[in-house]
Design a protein around this motif. Structure first.
Motif, PDB file in Angstrom:
ATOM      1  N   SER A 217      41.235  46.539  46.590  1.00 55.00           N
ATOM      2  CA  SER A 217      40.094  46.057  45.799  1.00 55.00           C
ATOM      3  C   SER A 217      40.500  45.804  44.351  1.00 55.00           C
ATOM      4  CB  SER A 217      38.963  47.087  45.855  1.00 55.00           C
ATOM      5  OG  SER A 217      38.518  47.286  47.184  1.00 55.00           O
ATOM      6  N   THR A 218      41.288  46.722  43.785  1.00 59.05           N
ATOM      7  CA  THR A 218      41.757  46.527  42.416  1.00 59.05           C
ATOM      8  C   THR A 218      42.607  45.276  42.296  1.00 59.05           C
ATOM      9  OG1 THR A 218      41.749  48.931  42.091  1.00 59.05           O
ATOM     10  CG2 THR A 218      43.016  47.608  40.532  1.00 59.05           C
ATOM     11  N   LEU A 219      43.451  45.028  43.283  1.00 52.47           N
ATOM     12  CA  LEU A 219      44.305  43.835  43.260  1.00 52.47           C
ATOM     13  C   LEU A 219      43.465  42.566  43.321  1.00 52.47           C
ATOM     14  CD1 LEU A 219      47.212  42.759  43.279  1.00 52.47           C
ATOM     15  CD2 LEU A 219      47.137  42.871  45.789  1.00 52.47           C
ATOM     16  N   GLU A 220      42.418  42.552  44.153  1.00 52.48           N
ATOM     17  CA  GLU A 220      41.569  41.368  44.257  1.00 52.48           C
ATOM     18  C   GLU A 220      40.832  41.102  42.945  1.00 52.48           C
ATOM     19  OE1 GLU A 220      41.426  39.155  46.594  1.00 52.48           O
ATOM     20  OE2 GLU A 220      42.941  40.221  47.763  1.00 52.48           O
ATOM     21  N   VAL A 221      40.388  42.175  42.285  1.00 53.18           N
ATOM     22  CA  VAL A 221      39.692  42.001  41.005  1.00 53.18           C
ATOM     23  C   VAL A 221      40.640  41.411  39.963  1.00 53.18           C
ATOM     24  CG1 VAL A 221      38.602  43.241  39.097  1.00 53.18           C
ATOM     25  CG2 VAL A 221      37.997  43.804  41.449  1.00 53.18           C
ATOM     26  N   MET A 222      41.851  41.927  39.890  1.00 56.12           N
ATOM     27  CA  MET A 222      42.810  41.395  38.916  1.00 56.12           C
ATOM     28  C   MET A 222      43.183  39.959  39.231  1.00 56.12           C
ATOM     29  SD  MET A 222      45.329  44.574  37.924  1.00 56.12           S
ATOM     30  CE  MET A 222      45.829  44.932  39.621  1.00 56.12           C
ATOM     31  N   ARG A 223      43.349  39.633  40.495  1.00 55.52           N
ATOM     32  CA  ARG A 223      43.655  38.244  40.852  1.00 55.52           C
ATOM     33  C   ARG A 223      42.510  37.303  40.486  1.00 55.52           C
ATOM     34  NH1 ARG A 223      46.443  39.159  46.843  1.00 55.52           N
ATOM     35  NH2 ARG A 223      48.527  39.766  46.073  1.00 55.52           N
ATOM     36  N   THR A 224      41.264  37.794  40.646  1.00 50.77           N
ATOM     37  CA  THR A 224      40.116  36.980  40.250  1.00 50.77           C
ATOM     38  C   THR A 224      40.097  36.760  38.743  1.00 50.77           C
ATOM     39  OG1 THR A 224      38.845  37.814  42.132  1.00 50.77           O
ATOM     40  CG2 THR A 224      37.606  36.817  40.325  1.00 50.77           C
ATOM     41  N   ARG A 225      40.432  37.785  37.978  1.00 53.58           N
ATOM     42  CA  ARG A 225      40.469  37.655  36.523  1.00 53.58           C
ATOM     43  C   ARG A 225      41.541  36.669  36.079  1.00 53.58           C
ATOM     44  NH1 ARG A 225      40.999  43.242  33.649  1.00 53.58           N
ATOM     45  NH2 ARG A 225      40.929  41.793  31.889  1.00 53.58           N
ATOM     46  N   VAL A 226      42.647  36.609  36.826  1.00 47.09           N
ATOM     47  CA  VAL A 226      43.713  35.678  36.475  1.00 47.09           C
ATOM     48  C   VAL A 226      43.358  34.259  36.915  1.00 47.09           C
ATOM     49  CG1 VAL A 226      46.129  35.078  36.912  1.00 47.09           C
ATOM     50  CG2 VAL A 226      45.486  37.459  36.514  1.00 47.09           C
ATOM     51  N   ALA A 227      42.765  34.107  38.106  1.00 44.51           N
ATOM     52  CA  ALA A 227      42.438  32.778  38.635  1.00 44.51           C
ATOM     53  C   ALA A 227      41.278  32.132  37.893  1.00 44.51           C
ATOM     54  CB  ALA A 227      42.121  32.873  40.127  1.00 44.51           C
ATOM     55  N   THR A 228      40.388  32.936  37.302  1.00 45.68           N
ATOM     56  CA  THR A 228      39.265  32.400  36.553  1.00 45.68           C
ATOM     57  C   THR A 228      39.283  32.973  35.141  1.00 45.68           C
ATOM     58  OG1 THR A 228      37.804  34.189  37.327  1.00 45.68           O
ATOM     59  CG2 THR A 228      37.856  32.168  38.633  1.00 45.68           C
ATOM     60  N   SER A 229      38.474  32.397  34.261  1.00 37.67           N
ATOM     61  CA  SER A 229      38.386  32.846  32.872  1.00 37.67           C
ATOM     62  C   SER A 229      36.931  33.110  32.525  1.00 37.67           C
ATOM     63  CB  SER A 229      38.976  31.802  31.916  1.00 37.67           C
ATOM     64  OG  SER A 229      40.338  31.562  32.219  1.00 37.67           O
ATOM     65  N   ARG A 230      36.752  33.951  31.495  1.00 37.58           N
ATOM     66  CA  ARG A 230      35.410  34.338  31.063  1.00 37.58           C
ATOM     67  C   ARG A 230      35.082  33.639  29.748  1.00 37.58           C
ATOM     68  NH1 ARG A 230      33.230  39.698  29.250  1.00 37.58           N
ATOM     69  NH2 ARG A 230      35.405  40.287  29.010  1.00 37.58           N
ATOM     70  N   LEU A 231      33.849  33.171  29.635  1.00 42.95           N
ATOM     71  CA  LEU A 231      33.387  32.482  28.436  1.00 42.95           C
ATOM     72  C   LEU A 231      32.115  33.167  27.936  1.00 42.95           C
ATOM     73  CD1 LEU A 231      33.462  30.106  26.401  1.00 42.95           C
ATOM     74  CD2 LEU A 231      32.130  28.794  28.049  1.00 42.95           C
ATOM     75  N   ILE A 232      32.115  33.548  26.659  1.00 44.06           N
ATOM     76  CA  ILE A 232      30.969  34.219  26.031  1.00 44.06           C
ATOM     77  C   ILE A 232      30.507  33.354  24.867  1.00 44.06           C
ATOM     78  CG2 ILE A 232      30.145  36.298  24.877  1.00 44.06           C
ATOM     79  CD1 ILE A 232      32.349  37.846  26.281  1.00 44.06           C
ATOM     80  N   ILE A 233      29.243  32.947  24.905  1.00 49.80           N
ATOM     81  CA  ILE A 233      28.665  32.102  23.854  1.00 49.80           C
ATOM     82  C   ILE A 233      27.516  32.872  23.201  1.00 49.80           C
ATOM     83  CG2 ILE A 233      27.658  29.882  23.282  1.00 49.80           C
ATOM     84  CD1 ILE A 233      28.789  28.766  25.853  1.00 49.80           C
ATOM     85  N   ASP A 234      27.598  33.041  21.880  1.00 47.36           N
ATOM     86  CA  ASP A 234      26.533  33.668  21.100  1.00 47.36           C
ATOM     87  C   ASP A 234      25.780  32.578  20.343  1.00 47.36           C
ATOM     88  OD1 ASP A 234      27.005  36.365  21.789  1.00 47.36           O
ATOM     89  OD2 ASP A 234      28.704  36.434  20.410  1.00 47.36           O
TER      90      ASP A 234
END
Length: 316
Positions: A217-234
């Motif tokens: 599960s930890t590996l899948e979460v890290m792979r998801t974080r690498v394959a996608t990016s997070r965007l925060i707009i204030d």
């Protein structure tokens, strides 16, 4: 039986050591991580080293190129937009709808919130996770969207986290746990042993399987974080009344005067609310006490006058 249990523990320790090369608690230095990154994987080692073995040894020969694994980096993009208070909610809704319309396989809304103070002050935040291609086009439109809404991009930042070491360590740990699980399953299937030893082996197998599932599960979460990016707009909107005008002190004084006036009115209301019950009880009691005192005084005065009149009659 104690010897058999120690044998199971020794088997688990040897499998973990063979899979990882060293215990997980030992910290890896940078050199060790670099060596592991450039090392070829599985059957690629023979193919990579064969040309080097066939080439003649000479001082002028160039060393073979090592297969280097690309770094696994998770990106977080942060933007701050300054907008008019009446247009910020609409722009935030457009951005959220663009993510939803792209589909969950491309973009997902992680969270959104909005807070409004008065009529001219507003703060909002939109957080999404999407593929790099979607975010590249989305970020390219942010400045134009802000200008079209009468605002601007006030802040832009990019945060990154290198997950290469964590991915390599997790994959190595999963391989070690898988080897240990297979050996424990083989031990249960092929050996006949006392009941207590079998129960101990099954407990060890259950523990190893649980750690393997957690690592997966930890590996899948890290792979998801690498394959996608997070965007925060204030989104920020704060109205000001003539900030550079000569009447700014007057407007501030008027605002302060209204605040002081309402504070005094509130204090009076609180005072009346606390004093009214006392007045309802104390005033009637004080009136009764005063009336009783006047009655006693009148009776004493009447008695004194009667005695004086009787004394005058006797003297006559």
């Amino acid at each position: 039986m104690r010897t058999r249990l120690m044998t199971v523990g020794g088997l688990a320790l040897s499998a973990a050591t063979a899979g990882c090369g060293q215990p997980r608690e030992v910290a890896h230095n940078d050199e060790a991580v670099h060596m592991e990154l450039v090392a070829p994987r599985e059957g690629a080692s023979d193919a990579a080293t064969a040309p080097a073995a066939a080439a003649p040894a000479s001082s002028n020969a160039a060393p073979p190129a090592a297969a280097v694994q690309a770094a696994s980096i998770a990106y977080v993009y942060r933007y701050g937009l300054e907008l008019p208070a009446d247009r910020a909610p609409a722009l935030m809704s457009r951005h959220e709808q663009a993510c939803v319309s792209a589909g969950p396989a491309v973009c997902q809304v992680i969270g959104s919130q909005s807070s409004r103070y008065g009529r001219d002050e507003l703060t909002a935040r939109l957080e999404i996770r999407a593929t790099p291609a979607f975010l590249t086009a989305f970020r390219a439109r942010l400045a134009g969207d802000a200008e079209a809404a009468g605002g601007r991009v006030a802040m832009a930042a990019t945060d990154s986290e290198d997950l290469t070491r964590a991915l390599v360590d997790t994959e190595a740990r999963m391989r070690a746990l898988s080897t240990l699980r297979d050996r424990l399953q083989q031990l249960l299937a092929t050996r006949s042993a006392p009941l207590e030893q079998l129960l101990a082996t099954e407990r060890e197998l259950a523990r190893v399987q649980g750690e393997l599932d957690a690592a997966r599960s930890t590996l899948e979460v890290m792979r998801t974080r690498v394959a996608t990016s997070r965007l925060i707009i204030d989104y920020r909107a704060q109205g000001q009344l003539a900030p550079d005008s000569a009447f700014r002190p007057v407007s501030d004084a008027l605002d302060s005067a209204l605040t002081v006036f309402m504070s005094v009115v509130g204090a009076l209301i609180l005072f009346l609310a606390g004093a009214l019950p006392l007045l309802i009880v104390v005033v009637p009691l004080a009136w009764l006490a005063l009336r009783w005192r006047r009655r006693i005084r009148a009776e004493r005065l009447a008695a004194k006058r009667a005695r004086e009149a009787e004394a005058g009659d006797l003297n006559v």
